[in-house]
Design a protein around this motif. Structure first.
Motif, PDB file in Angstrom:
ATOM      1  N   ALA A  63     -13.671  -5.616  23.717  1.00 44.27           N
ATOM      2  CA  ALA A  63     -12.867  -4.971  25.128  1.00 44.27           C
ATOM      3  C   ALA A  63     -13.180  -5.533  26.412  1.00 44.27           C
ATOM      4  O   ALA A  63     -12.656  -5.268  27.152  1.00 44.27           O
ATOM      5  CB  ALA A  63     -13.252  -3.520  24.966  1.00 44.27           C
ATOM      6  N   ALA A  64     -14.298  -6.410  26.434  1.00 42.83           N
ATOM      7  CA  ALA A  64     -14.858  -6.864  27.632  1.00 42.83           C
ATOM      8  C   ALA A  64     -13.757  -7.736  28.314  1.00 42.83           C
ATOM      9  O   ALA A  64     -12.990  -8.460  27.700  1.00 42.83           O
ATOM     10  CB  ALA A  64     -16.170  -7.508  27.692  1.00 42.83           C
ATOM     11  N   GLY A  65     -13.563  -7.797  29.350  1.00 47.96           N
ATOM     12  CA  GLY A  65     -12.671  -8.801  30.284  1.00 47.96           C
ATOM     13  C   GLY A  65     -11.439  -8.518  30.315  1.00 47.96           C
ATOM     14  O   GLY A  65     -11.093  -7.515  29.702  1.00 47.96           O
ATOM     15  N   ASP A  66     -10.706  -9.388  30.833  1.00 47.84           N
ATOM     16  CA  ASP A  66      -9.111  -9.178  30.809  1.00 47.84           C
ATOM     17  C   ASP A  66      -8.196 -10.361  30.151  1.00 47.84           C
ATOM     18  O   ASP A  66      -7.075 -10.319  30.407  1.00 47.84           O
ATOM     19  CB  ASP A  66      -8.643  -9.453  32.533  1.00 47.84           C
ATOM     20  CG  ASP A  66      -8.764 -10.904  32.909  1.00 47.84           C
ATOM     21  OD1 ASP A  66      -9.726 -11.480  32.482  1.00 47.84           O
ATOM     22  OD2 ASP A  66      -8.136 -11.047  33.959  1.00 47.84           O
ATOM     23  N   ALA A  67      -8.958 -10.922  28.981  1.00 44.37           N
ATOM     24  CA  ALA A  67      -8.345 -11.850  28.357  1.00 44.37           C
ATOM     25  C   ALA A  67      -8.668 -11.489  26.947  1.00 44.37           C
ATOM     26  O   ALA A  67      -9.632 -10.921  26.227  1.00 44.37           O
ATOM     27  CB  ALA A  67      -8.797 -13.419  28.488  1.00 44.37           C
ATOM     28  N   ALA A  68      -7.412 -11.627  25.830  1.00 48.62           N
ATOM     29  CA  ALA A  68      -7.403 -10.938  24.535  1.00 48.62           C
ATOM     30  C   ALA A  68      -8.451 -12.345  23.753  1.00 48.62           C
ATOM     31  O   ALA A  68      -8.561 -13.411  24.150  1.00 48.62           O
ATOM     32  CB  ALA A  68      -6.387 -11.244  23.975  1.00 48.62           C
ATOM     33  N   PRO A  69      -8.888 -12.144  22.593  1.00 46.74           N
ATOM     34  CA  PRO A  69      -9.326 -13.122  21.679  1.00 46.74           C
ATOM     35  C   PRO A  69      -8.301 -14.512  21.678  1.00 46.74           C
ATOM     36  O   PRO A  69      -7.197 -14.207  21.272  1.00 46.74           O
ATOM     37  CB  PRO A  69      -9.593 -12.467  20.472  1.00 46.74           C
ATOM     38  CG  PRO A  69      -9.751 -11.082  20.564  1.00 46.74           C
ATOM     39  CD  PRO A  69      -8.911 -10.963  21.799  1.00 46.74           C
ATOM     40  N   GLY A  70      -9.073 -15.524  21.880  1.00 44.83           N
ATOM     41  CA  GLY A  70      -8.220 -16.827  22.031  1.00 44.83           C
ATOM     42  C   GLY A  70      -7.686 -17.169  23.404  1.00 44.83           C
ATOM     43  O   GLY A  70      -7.319 -18.199  23.787  1.00 44.83           O
ATOM     44  N   GLY A  71      -8.058 -16.266  24.511  1.00 41.85           N
ATOM     45  CA  GLY A  71      -7.950 -16.729  26.056  1.00 41.85           C
ATOM     46  C   GLY A  71      -6.476 -16.204  26.376  1.00 41.85           C
ATOM     47  O   GLY A  71      -6.203 -16.695  27.661  1.00 41.85           O
TER      48      GLY A  71
END
Length: 188
Positions: A176-184
């Motif tokens: 859940a960290a950051g503002d990008a989903a898995p894969g960018g």
């Protein structure tokens, strides 16, 4: 940096940064390159371009996969003091660092069309497609491991990309960290 933390950029976002500019430069270069008949003719150019697109995409996708996998397997947990870089900042920094290559892609694709129509544009598009596929592969690894992979922004800026010789280790956070989903991709 606050109290010994370091700035971290997402690995998948750094890989994905060049994909869209290369893809669109290649597609536009191929479209413009279809206008002149070239030395070989359009039909030969289209078939050669299709082969180059597939070969370039496969080569970029397969390049350094072992190093990415090793760094991902050895990723340590990110410290509480580490600063997670926004997706937009990582994209801007990576594209700015490679701006001359990205800007030269379109004219190179168009210029090659006078010899072999369409082929140069599809080659450039294949490079973009390979980067996108590699980012998706990294995203699948992140989702399977239930953790996001990060690289030091300073080491990323030193050159060589997220698996370059300056990069010695990745850091990992929760999904859940950051503002990008898995894969960018952008988080929805």
């Amino acid at each position: 940096m606050a109290r010994g933390g370091e700035s971290l950029a997402r690995v998948a976002v750094a890989v994905r940064a060049g994909a869209a500019p290369l893809w669109w430069s290649g597609v536009l270069g191929a479209a413009v390159g279809a206008l002149p008949p070239g030395l070989t003719g359009r039909r030969v150019g289209v078939f050669a371009g299709a082969a180059l697109l597939l070969l370039a995409a496969a080569a970029v996708f397969l390049a350094r996969r072992g190093r990415y996998a090793r760094l991902a397997a050895e990723a340590g947990r990110a410290a509480r003091q580490d600063i997670l870089q926004d997706r937009a900042v990582t994209l801007r920094n990576r594209r700015r660092a490679r701006r001359w290559w990205l800007l030269a892609a379109f004219p190179a694709a168009v210029a090659s069309s006078f010899a072999v129509p369409v082929a140069g544009g599809l080659l450039v598009a294949g490079l973009g497609a390979g980067l996108w596929l590699k980012a998706l592969w990294i995203g699948r690894r992140e989702a399977a491991g239930d953790r996001l992979l990060w690289v030091s922004a300073d080491r990323l800026a030193a050159g060589g990309g997220p698996a370059g010789r300056h990069v010695t280790a990745y850091r990992a956070t929760g999904i859940a960290a950051g503002d990008a989903a898995p894969g960018g991709a952008r988080r929805r």
